[in-house]
Motif scaffolding. Structure first.
Motif, mmCIF file in Angstrom:
data_model
loop_
_atom_site.group_PDB
_atom_site.id
_atom_site.type_symbol
_atom_site.label_atom_id
_atom_site.label_comp_id
_atom_site.label_asym_id
_atom_site.label_seq_id
_atom_site.Cartn_x
_atom_site.Cartn_y
_atom_site.Cartn_z
ATOM 1 N N PRO A 220 5.306 11.960 -17.056
ATOM 2 C CA PRO A 220 6.771 11.940 -17.022
ATOM 3 C C PRO A 220 7.378 13.321 -16.791
ATOM 4 C CG PRO A 220 5.912 10.730 -18.917
ATOM 5 C CD PRO A 220 4.767 11.484 -18.327
ATOM 6 N N ILE A 221 6.699 14.373 -17.210
ATOM 7 C CA ILE A 221 7.234 15.733 -17.079
ATOM 8 C C ILE A 221 7.381 16.121 -15.616
ATOM 9 C CG2 ILE A 221 6.813 18.159 -17.606
ATOM 10 C CD1 ILE A 221 5.330 17.274 -20.107
ATOM 11 N N THR A 222 6.396 15.770 -14.786
ATOM 12 C CA THR A 222 6.429 16.108 -13.358
ATOM 13 C C THR A 222 6.776 14.904 -12.487
ATOM 14 O OG1 THR A 222 4.045 15.698 -13.167
ATOM 15 C CG2 THR A 222 4.746 17.955 -13.660
ATOM 16 N N PRO B 142 11.830 21.063 -10.574
ATOM 17 C CA PRO B 142 12.943 20.149 -10.874
ATOM 18 C C PRO B 142 13.789 19.745 -9.680
ATOM 19 C CG PRO B 142 12.790 21.860 -12.548
ATOM 20 C CD PRO B 142 11.821 22.230 -11.475
ATOM 21 N N LEU B 143 13.704 20.467 -8.556
ATOM 22 C CA LEU B 143 14.547 20.186 -7.402
ATOM 23 C C LEU B 143 13.771 19.685 -6.192
ATOM 24 C CD1 LEU B 143 16.931 23.298 -7.548
ATOM 25 C CD2 LEU B 143 17.313 21.015 -8.505
ATOM 26 N N THR B 144 12.443 19.717 -6.242
ATOM 27 C CA THR B 144 11.627 19.372 -5.079
ATOM 28 C C THR B 144 10.560 18.348 -5.448
ATOM 29 O OG1 THR B 144 11.908 21.648 -4.291
ATOM 30 C CG2 THR B 144 10.264 20.298 -3.173
ATOM 31 N N SER B 145 10.464 17.288 -4.653
ATOM 32 C CA SER B 145 9.462 16.257 -4.902
ATOM 33 C C SER B 145 8.743 15.909 -3.603
ATOM 34 C CB SER B 145 10.104 15.000 -5.491
ATOM 35 O OG SER B 145 11.060 14.461 -4.595
ATOM 36 N N VAL B 146 7.534 15.414 -3.731
ATOM 37 C CA VAL B 146 6.733 15.002 -2.585
ATOM 38 C C VAL B 146 6.218 13.590 -2.828
ATOM 39 C CG1 VAL B 146 6.040 17.317 -1.871
ATOM 40 C CG2 VAL B 146 4.678 16.089 -3.563
ATOM 41 N N LYS B 147 6.019 12.858 -1.732
ATOM 42 C CA LYS B 147 5.464 11.512 -1.796
ATOM 43 C C LYS B 147 4.473 11.345 -0.650
ATOM 44 C CE LYS B 147 8.303 8.042 -2.465
ATOM 45 N NZ LYS B 147 9.456 7.120 -2.312
ATOM 46 N N ALA B 148 3.505 10.454 -0.830
ATOM 47 C CA ALA B 148 2.535 10.150 0.216
ATOM 48 C C ALA B 148 2.082 8.704 0.055
ATOM 49 C CB ALA B 148 1.337 11.095 0.144
ATOM 50 N N ARG B 149 1.718 8.088 1.177
ATOM 51 C CA ARG B 149 1.230 6.713 1.144
ATOM 52 C C ARG B 149 0.302 6.494 2.336
ATOM 53 N NH1 ARG B 149 6.576 3.452 3.488
ATOM 54 N NH2 ARG B 149 6.263 4.113 5.654
ATOM 55 N N VAL B 150 -0.532 5.461 2.240
ATOM 56 C CA VAL B 150 -1.408 5.069 3.341
ATOM 57 C C VAL B 150 -1.672 3.572 3.209
ATOM 58 C CG1 VAL B 150 -3.535 5.581 2.061
ATOM 59 C CG2 VAL B 150 -3.550 5.628 4.569
ATOM 60 N N ASN B 151 -1.811 2.872 4.340
ATOM 61 C CA ASN B 151 -2.111 1.445 4.273
ATOM 62 C C ASN B 151 -3.423 1.145 4.987
ATOM 63 O OD1 ASN B 151 -1.587 1.330 7.053
ATOM 64 N ND2 ASN B 151 0.456 0.457 6.806
ATOM 65 N N ASN B 152 -3.853 -0.120 4.910
ATOM 66 C CA ASN B 152 -5.150 -0.496 5.452
ATOM 67 C C ASN B 152 -5.178 -0.527 6.973
ATOM 68 O OD1 ASN B 152 -3.386 -2.812 5.065
ATOM 69 N ND2 ASN B 152 -5.109 -4.084 5.736
ATOM 70 N N TYR B 153 -4.019 -0.346 7.624
ATOM 71 C CA TYR B 153 -3.974 -0.251 9.084
ATOM 72 C C TYR B 153 -4.095 1.200 9.564
ATOM 73 C CZ TYR B 153 -2.447 -5.107 8.915
ATOM 74 O OH TYR B 153 -2.383 -6.462 8.688
ATOM 75 N N GLY B 154 -4.302 2.114 8.630
ATOM 76 C CA GLY B 154 -4.526 3.505 9.004
ATOM 77 C C GLY B 154 -3.263 4.318 9.188
ATOM 78 N N ARG B 155 -2.109 3.786 8.806
ATOM 79 C CA ARG B 155 -0.857 4.545 8.928
ATOM 80 C C ARG B 155 -0.626 5.348 7.649
ATOM 81 N NH1 ARG B 155 0.570 -0.454 11.312
ATOM 82 N NH2 ARG B 155 0.959 -0.276 13.539
ATOM 83 N N ALA B 156 -0.614 6.663 7.800
ATOM 84 C CA ALA B 156 -0.419 7.564 6.665
ATOM 85 C C ALA B 156 0.937 8.249 6.797
ATOM 86 C CB ALA B 156 -1.529 8.602 6.610
ATOM 87 N N SER B 157 1.653 8.323 5.690
ATOM 88 C CA SER B 157 2.981 8.926 5.691
ATOM 89 C C SER B 157 3.110 9.882 4.520
ATOM 90 C CB SER B 157 4.069 7.847 5.593
ATOM 91 O OG SER B 157 3.949 6.883 6.608
ATOM 92 N N ALA B 158 3.994 10.862 4.682
ATOM 93 C CA ALA B 158 4.274 11.814 3.620
ATOM 94 C C ALA B 158 5.697 12.312 3.785
ATOM 95 C CB ALA B 158 3.292 12.981 3.657
ATOM 96 N N LEU B 159 6.288 12.732 2.670
ATOM 97 C CA LEU B 159 7.641 13.293 2.725
ATOM 98 C C LEU B 159 7.804 14.342 1.646
ATOM 99 C CD1 LEU B 159 9.796 12.268 0.294
ATOM 100 C CD2 LEU B 159 9.624 10.133 1.535
ATOM 101 N N ILE B 160 8.747 15.246 1.892
ATOM 102 C CA ILE B 160 9.160 16.226 0.903
ATOM 103 C C ILE B 160 10.673 16.191 0.833
ATOM 104 C CG2 ILE B 160 9.080 18.104 2.607
ATOM 105 C CD1 ILE B 160 8.384 19.966 0.222
ATOM 106 N N GLN B 161 11.202 16.156 -0.372
ATOM 107 C CA GLN B 161 12.645 16.053 -0.587
ATOM 108 C C GLN B 161 13.084 17.171 -1.523
ATOM 109 O OE1 GLN B 161 14.683 12.733 -2.947
ATOM 110 N NE2 GLN B 161 15.157 12.151 -0.843
#
Length: 276
Positions: free
Chosen positions: A192-194, A223-242
Motif C-alpha cells: 500500500p505504501i508504494t 508520490p507523483l509518478t507511477s508506472v504500469k505494465a501488462r502483457v497478454n497471451n497474444y504477445g502484446r506488451a504495454s507500459a505507461l508512466i504517469q
C-alpha cells in the motif's frame, strides 16, 4: 454513502482499471478551467491517426444537483442531470442527446448496506429496460445485469457476476453474453505504501473456443509518478508512466509493442490533462 456491495459495474473493476485504464495509442489533450461562478469548462481534443476529434463540456454543481453538458465535433449535445441523495442511498440520473429524440433515458441507483440496484429506462414508446442488482456485503457479493427490449420482447443482455474481497485480495467471476463468455479476474495489493499491485484476467469464449489472458502490475516510483505494465497471451506488451506535474494535472505516455512481430513499430500514446 453506506458501505456495501456497490453496484454491478463494481464487480471486477479494480482488475479492469489496473489492466486497461490510462493505456492508449492516441494523442489526447484536456484542459479544465473554473469560472468565478463555479462552472467547470473542459475542452478536449484527440488525434486518432489522421482523424481529429474534440468536444467542449461544462459542469455546474448546485447543492446535490450536478448538470453536465457536452458538445462534440459532430454537433451533438449530450446533457446529463444527476441528483445525488434525494433520499438516503438514492441517486437519480437523467440524460439525453440532441438531436437524437430517442436518446432520453432516466436511471435510478440505490445503494444499501447489503444491496446495490441500478435500473434505467429509455423515454420512448417501446423502451429498452436495463436492470442490475447486487446482494451481499463489502466482502462477498453476487449480482446480475439484464436488458429487456419491450419492442421485440427479447432479453438483449443477460450477465451475472460474483465478487470476493479479503483484506488485500479481490477475486471476481463474470458470465457475460448470455453465458457465452466466462471471465475471471484477480487483483492484489502488494504494498500500500508504494501502491504496488498485481492483477490478471482470463476470459474464455465458448462459441469460438478462444482464451484471452492478460496480466499486469502497477507501482508508484514516488508520490507523483507511477508506472504500469501488462502483457497478454497474444504477445502484446504495454507500459505507461504517469506523472502529476502539478496538483490534478497529469502527463501520461504509454506504448504498446507486438512481441510476435517485433519488426513493426511500437504504438505510442500521449495524454495531457490540465486542471485548476
Amino acid at each position: 454513502m453506506v458501505k456495501g456491495p456497490g453496484l454491478y459495474s463494481d464487480i471486477g473493476k479494480k482488475a479492469r482499471d489496473l489492466l486497461y485504464r490510462d493505456y492508449q495509442t492516441d494523442h489526447k489533450f484536456t484542459v479544465t478551467t473554473l469560472t468565478a461562478s463555479g462552472v467547470a469548462i473542459t475542452s478536449s481534443g484527440i488525434k486518432k491517426g489522421d482523424l481529429l476529434l474534440g468536444d467542449v463540456s461544462t459542469q455546474l454543481k448546485n447543492k446535490n444537483i450536478t448538470t453536465d453538458v457536452k458538445v462534440d465535433t459532430n454537433s451533438n449535445l449530450l446533457a446529463t442531470i444527476t441528483v445525488d441523495e434525494p433520499a438516503p442511498g438514492l441517486k437519480a440520473i437523467l440524460s439525453f442527446i440532441v438531436p437524437d429524440q430517442k436518446s432520453a433515458r432516466v436511471e435510478l441507483q440505490y445503494q444499501h448496506e447489503y444491496a446495490g440496484i441500478s435500473t434505467s429506462l429509455g423515454l420512448t414508446a417501446n423502451p429498452v429496460i436495463n436492470f442490475s442488482g447486487v446482494v451481499g456485503n463489502a466482502d462477498l457479493s453476487l449480482g446480475t445485469d439484464v436488458s429487456f427490449d419491450t419492442a421485440s420482447g427479447n432479453l438483449t443482455k443477460l450477465n451475472a457476476g460474483l465478487n470476493f474481497i479479503h483484506t488485500d485480495l479481490i477475486a471476481s467471476l463474470l458470465v457475460n453474453d448470455k453465458g457465452d463468455t466466462l471471465t475471471a479476474s484477480y487483483y492484489q495489493t502488494v504494498s500500500p505504501i508504494t501502491s504496488t499491485a498485481v492483477g490478471a484476467e482470463l476470459s474464455h469464449s465458448f462459441s469460438s473456443n478462444e482464451n484471452t489472458f492478460t496480466i499486469g502490475t502497477q507501482h508508484a516510483l514516488d508520490p507523483l509518478t507511477s508506472v504500469k505494465a501488462r502483457v497478454n497471451n497474444y504477445g502484446r506488451a504495454s507500459a505507461l508512466i504517469q506523472h502529476e506535474w502539478r496538483p490534478k494535472s497529469l502527463f501520461t505516455i504509454s506504448g504498446e509493442v507486438d512481441t510476435r512481430a517485433i519488426e513493426k513499430s511500437a504504438k505510442i500514446g500521449l495524454a495531457l490533462a490540465l486542471k485548476p
